[in-house]
Design a protein around this motif. Structure first.
Motif, PDB file in Angstrom:
ATOM      1  N   PHE A 170       0.873  -1.183   0.000  1.00 45.75           N
ATOM      2  CA  PHE A 170       0.000   0.000   0.000  1.00 45.75           C
ATOM      3  C   PHE A 170       0.903   1.222   0.000  1.00 45.75           C
ATOM      4  N   THR A 171       0.487   2.260  -0.669  1.00 46.82           N
ATOM      5  CA  THR A 171       1.195   3.536  -0.609  1.00 46.82           C
ATOM      6  C   THR A 171       0.197   4.678  -0.543  1.00 46.82           C
ATOM      7  N   ARG A 172       0.637   5.750   0.092  1.00 46.14           N
ATOM      8  CA  ARG A 172      -0.132   6.999   0.090  1.00 46.14           C
ATOM      9  C   ARG A 172       0.785   8.057  -0.497  1.00 46.14           C
ATOM     10  N   GLU A 173       0.399   8.580  -1.672  1.00 49.32           N
ATOM     11  CA  GLU A 173       1.206   9.590  -2.351  1.00 49.32           C
ATOM     12  C   GLU A 173       0.722  10.975  -1.926  1.00 49.32           C
ATOM     13  N   PHE A 174       1.502  11.643  -1.085  1.00 48.48           N
ATOM     14  CA  PHE A 174       1.189  12.995  -0.617  1.00 48.48           C
ATOM     15  C   PHE A 174       1.707  14.018  -1.621  1.00 48.48           C
ATOM     16  N   GLN A 175       1.022  15.155  -1.673  1.00 44.97           N
ATOM     17  CA  GLN A 175       1.465  16.307  -2.466  1.00 44.97           C
ATOM     18  C   GLN A 175       1.630  17.508  -1.542  1.00 44.97           C
ATOM     19  N   ASN A 176       2.293  18.534  -2.049  1.00 47.56           N
ATOM     20  CA  ASN A 176       2.476  19.803  -1.308  1.00 47.56           C
ATOM     21  C   ASN A 176       3.017  19.591   0.103  1.00 47.56           C
ATOM     22  N   ALA A 177       4.203  19.054   0.320  1.00 45.07           N
ATOM     23  CA  ALA A 177       5.203  18.676  -0.660  1.00 45.07           C
ATOM     24  C   ALA A 177       5.111  17.191  -0.982  1.00 45.07           C
ATOM     25  N   ALA A 178       5.723  16.806  -2.131  1.00 45.78           N
ATOM     26  CA  ALA A 178       5.610  15.444  -2.624  1.00 45.78           C
ATOM     27  C   ALA A 178       6.345  14.465  -1.713  1.00 45.78           C
ATOM     28  N   GLU A 179       5.674  13.356  -1.406  1.00 42.15           N
ATOM     29  CA  GLU A 179       6.242  12.315  -0.555  1.00 42.15           C
ATOM     30  C   GLU A 179       5.363  11.079  -0.701  1.00 42.15           C
ATOM     31  N   THR A 180       5.983   9.907  -0.765  1.00 40.97           N
ATOM     32  CA  THR A 180       5.250   8.650  -0.772  1.00 40.97           C
ATOM     33  C   THR A 180       5.460   7.954   0.564  1.00 40.97           C
ATOM     34  N   ALA A 181       4.365   7.527   1.196  1.00 37.97           N
ATOM     35  CA  ALA A 181       4.428   6.756   2.436  1.00 37.97           C
ATOM     36  C   ALA A 181       4.128   5.300   2.094  1.00 37.97           C
ATOM     37  N   PHE A 182       5.041   4.394   2.446  1.00 42.23           N
ATOM     38  CA  PHE A 182       4.941   2.976   2.113  1.00 42.23           C
ATOM     39  C   PHE A 182       4.486   2.170   3.329  1.00 42.23           C
ATOM     40  N   TRP A 183       3.649   1.153   3.077  1.00 47.29           N
ATOM     41  CA  TRP A 183       3.386   0.128   4.096  1.00 47.29           C
ATOM     42  C   TRP A 183       4.644  -0.717   4.283  1.00 47.29           C
ATOM     43  N   HIS A 184       5.192  -1.238   3.199  1.00 43.61           N
ATOM     44  CA  HIS A 184       6.479  -1.932   3.237  1.00 43.61           C
ATOM     45  C   HIS A 184       7.480  -1.083   2.470  1.00 43.61           C
ATOM     46  N   TYR A 185       8.536  -0.634   3.171  1.00 42.94           N
ATOM     47  CA  TYR A 185       9.532   0.172   2.469  1.00 42.94           C
ATOM     48  C   TYR A 185      10.416  -0.756   1.640  1.00 42.94           C
ATOM     49  N   PRO A 186      10.446  -0.568   0.304  1.00 41.95           N
ATOM     50  CA  PRO A 186      11.197  -1.489  -0.554  1.00 41.95           C
ATOM     51  C   PRO A 186      12.704  -1.287  -0.413  1.00 41.95           C
ATOM     52  N   ALA A 187      13.391  -2.351   0.011  1.00 40.38           N
ATOM     53  CA  ALA A 187      14.846  -2.273   0.100  1.00 40.38           C
ATOM     54  C   ALA A 187      15.469  -2.116  -1.271  1.00 40.38           C
ATOM     55  N   GLN A 188      14.767  -2.552  -2.287  1.00 40.65           N
ATOM     56  CA  GLN A 188      15.185  -2.349  -3.672  1.00 40.65           C
ATOM     57  C   GLN A 188      13.927  -2.143  -4.493  1.00 40.65           C
ATOM     58  N   PRO A 189      14.027  -1.498  -5.658  1.00 43.45           N
ATOM     59  CA  PRO A 189      12.831  -1.202  -6.449  1.00 43.45           C
ATOM     60  C   PRO A 189      12.010  -2.448  -6.737  1.00 43.45           C
ATOM     61  N   GLY A 190      10.710  -2.322  -6.514  1.00 48.30           N
ATOM     62  CA  GLY A 190       9.794  -3.406  -6.828  1.00 48.30           C
ATOM     63  C   GLY A 190       9.517  -4.352  -5.689  1.00 48.30           C
TER      64      GLY A 190
END
Length: 685
Positions: free
Chosen positions: A176-196
């Motif tokens: 799951f992710t929540r993409e915040f704006q003003n300012a831009a930031e993505t909050a991850f349920w699982h932070y990916p140690a590597q892309p994907g």
């Protein structure tokens, strides 16, 4: 809209779609939901109990928990996946954008790439056929919160992932992710140690429902007092054994050196706080909290939460998640202040249906001062400001106008008799570039049983008090043990038991100079109440001073400022000198919790006390306090105020002071202590 989503998808591709690795270190194993949520965009208490909750998103900017809060709820049944997201929204009038988004990614067993679904703050996205979605914004009035929150609820058919049923024990990728704006930031349920990289989801009818609901409601973001709350629920018809191993690591090095899979070093160093760490029986149908209160861990350091719940033999993991946080981290992303015009309104039905409106063009004055001091760009003001009041039939009943370019303005009016119903207060403000901004407030006119009830308001004099005595010739008013002699809008004598306790007249000084008296008249004299009105003047500024004397000896003084043109000033000070031989002690009200402070007045000449010494951390400008008493054992002078409304105070200058000379102890109150401009179109009191 499609172009915006296309951009969002392209940004997420490197994170979600470039690989299909699944991490076992963020995992939920749970049964299907027996109680389904109502997908209406409002996350109500207990509605998502049969889903696994996960508080705290990990920031794409800091890799710590996002300062902007978010909680996800995830569950399923034989037809659908269910997701809810409760996330922080900006303070009004700033609003969420179409790019504020929640994304759900699912990787079915044996699939190479995940399927993902995203929904924006308008409740639209790439939803498949059969999906349902609802979205709403909850404000402070909805549940007494400091910031508004965005609630999103979503159901996705299993068929959208190419399956007709979930097989127990199979491993899915989940994110799951929540993409915040003003300012831009993505909050991850699982932070990916590597892309994907994704977390793990395992459907299991025999598993308990485990969730983490958050840090509690003890102002943890300010106090670092935590009420850690995990929960477990057994939806089966048999008892089960679970072994929680949940703890908080409170060490500055935990973020840099901690391996969430091996906490032995930190346990040996005694910097861990257990939350729930013993095998226990979860009875059939039972829901239980796994919780711990952790007090005063002091802000300003990195902490890590590790939540893990397994079977009694620790061979089956039901829940596993860890993240770190530091709310003092300078890189934490916060809502940007775009300087939008905000409308506030207050309706007073017991005061002639008074309506007060205020537009604030910048969130706080300090942001303007900071920009000026640093040579930066000051947020622009607004012109052609119009506030329109409309009745339940959408007819305009009053309009406020403010044409000058400004960041803030405030006006009020009496609306008179109003029919019952709901009313709207609408703001329109034009920026220098011609762009129009709007904001909206509402109020309601209702009839309550307690309205206009005069019980307890009989005008009787209660012993031992006696009727007031008014001497119009001497302009004096006397109560039981107190009395006043009016001069220059205030008093040149205040009597206590017949003795004048003033060392000099009470007066108002503007830029160090006195006002001139124009007139004083007795308005009314009754046994329990005497009214006087005075007019004082300095150049083109008139002030009408109304004295309302009560039989208990108090006098309520109201100042009505009436500029006769443009008035520029830097200081306006009320000076109240008490004889030195009387003024030995003082009392200041500070806060309802610690009441105030009472002291013997310090020795010496000049300034012997100021309001910063009482409460430098006050949120009020200049550490303004609403109560001051100066006097001796049996005599004293007391000043009380309703509020600091219309004061113009420098936040870095104490606005109340005690100053001593050889024969007087003077209480000085700043009403204005910074450059201020008033004009004839805006009288106030």
């Amino acid at each position: 809209m499609e172009k915006r989503f296309a951009l969002l998808i392209s940004l997420l591709l490197p994170v979600i779609l470039s690989a299909a690795e699944i991490s076992p270190h963020t995992l939920i194993r749970l049964p299907g939901m027996q109680k389904l949520p109502d997908i209406d965009g409002k996350i109500t208490y207990g509605e998502w109990n049969h889903a696994s909750s996960s508080f705290g998103g990990v920031s794409s900017v800091t890799t710590l928990m996002s300062k902007r809060q978010v909680t996800w709820y995830f569950g399923y049944d034989h037809k659908n996946f269910y997701l809810a997201c409760d996330s922080e929204a900006p303070k009004l009038p700033q609003k969420l954008t179409a790019e504020d988004t929640v994304t759900l990614a699912l990787l079915p067993p044996s699939a190479e790439k995940p399927v993902f679904f995203h929904v924006n703050s308008e409740g639209t996205g790439n939803l498949p056929e059969g999906a349902t979605c609802a979205s709403s914004i909850l404000t402070e009035l909805d549940r007494g919160i400091i910031l508004p929150h965005w609630h999103l609820e979503l159901s996705i058919p299993l068929a959208a992932c190419g399956v007709t049923a979930l097989q127990p024990g199979q491993t899915w990728g989940l994110q799951f992710t929540r993409e915040f704006q003003n300012a831009a930031e993505t909050a991850f349920w699982h932070y990916p140690a590597q892309p994907g990289q994704m977390g793990t989801f395992i459907p299991d009818p025999a598993a308990p429902v485990i969730g983490f609901d958050g840090f509690g409601h003890m102002l943890w973001d300010q106090t670092s007092n935590y009420y850690m709350k995990f929960r477990a629920e057994n939806l089966t018809d048999r008892n089960m054994l679970i072994t929680p191993d949940c703890l908080m690591v409170a060490a500055a090095l935990s973020y840099a050196t901690l391996d969430p899979q091996d906490t032995s070093t930190f346990k040996e160093g005694k910097v861990t706080f257990p939350i729930a760490r013993y095998t226990q029986t979860l009875k059939a149908g039972e829901r239980r909290s796994l919780e711990q209160t952790i007090w005063a861990q002091f802000p300003g350091t990195v902490r890590t939460l590790i939540g893990k719940v397994t079977s009694d033999k620790e061979d089956v993991i039901f829940y596993h998640r860890s993240f770190s946080w530091n709310l003092s981290e300078a890189r934490n992303v916060r809502w940007e202040n775009p300087g939008l015009p905000k409308l506030d309104s207050a309706f007073y039905p017991s005061f002639g249906n008074k309506l007060l409106v205020r537009m604030t063009g910048v969130s706080d004055r300090r942001s303007v001062e900071t920009a000026e001091n640093l040579g930066g760009k000051v947020p622009e003001g607004f012109r052609n400001v119009t506030v329109t009041v409309k009745d339940p039939h959408r007819q305009t009943i009053h309009t406020f106008h403010h044409l000058e370019n400004s960041r803030n303005f405030q006006q009020e009016c009496l609306l008179g008799e109003l029919p019952l119903g709901d009313y709207k207060v609408e703001l329109s403000a034009e920026r220098k570039d011609g762009k129009i901004f709007t904001d909206l407030r509402t109020f309601s006119v209702r009839k309550f049983d307690w309205q206009n009830n005069t019980l307890g308001m009989d005008r009787v004099i209660i012993p031992p008090f006696v009727p007031l005595e008014a001497d119009a010739a001497r302009q004096e008013v006397h109560a039981l043990q107190t009395g006043y002699r009016i001069a220059n809008g205030f008093w040149d004598a205040v009597y206590v038991k017949g003795e004048n306790i003033l060392a000099a007249p009470v007066e108002l000084l503007i830029d160090g100079e006195s006002f001139s008296p124009v007139s004083t008249r007795l308005v009314s004299a009754e046994d329990d109440r005497v009214l006087y009105e005075s007019l004082i003047r300095y150049k083109n500024l008139d002030i009408k001073v109304t004295h309302d004397y009560d039989y208990d000896g108090f006098c309520k003084t109201t100042l009505a400022f009436q500029p006769q043109g443009l008035v520029k000033l830097r200081s306006l000070v009320l000076v109240m000198p008490v004889k030195s031989e009387i003024a030995r002690f003082f009392n200041m009200f500070i806060h309802p919790r610690n009441k105030g402070e009472s002291y013997e007045i310090p020795a010496g000449l000049g300034e012997v006390w100021n309001s910063f010494q009482a409460t430098r951390k006050s949120r009020r400008p200049g550490a303004w306090t609403p109560y001051c008493w100066v006097g001796g054992i049996r005599q004293g002078f007391c000043w009380i105020a309703d509020s600091y409304r219309h004061y113009q105070l420098d936040e870095e200058t104490p606005c109340q002071r005690l100053e001593r000379t050889a024969d007087a102890l003077t209480f000085k109150l700043d009403i204005v202590n910074q450059f201020t401009v008033w004009n004839a179109s805006n009288p106030f009191e």
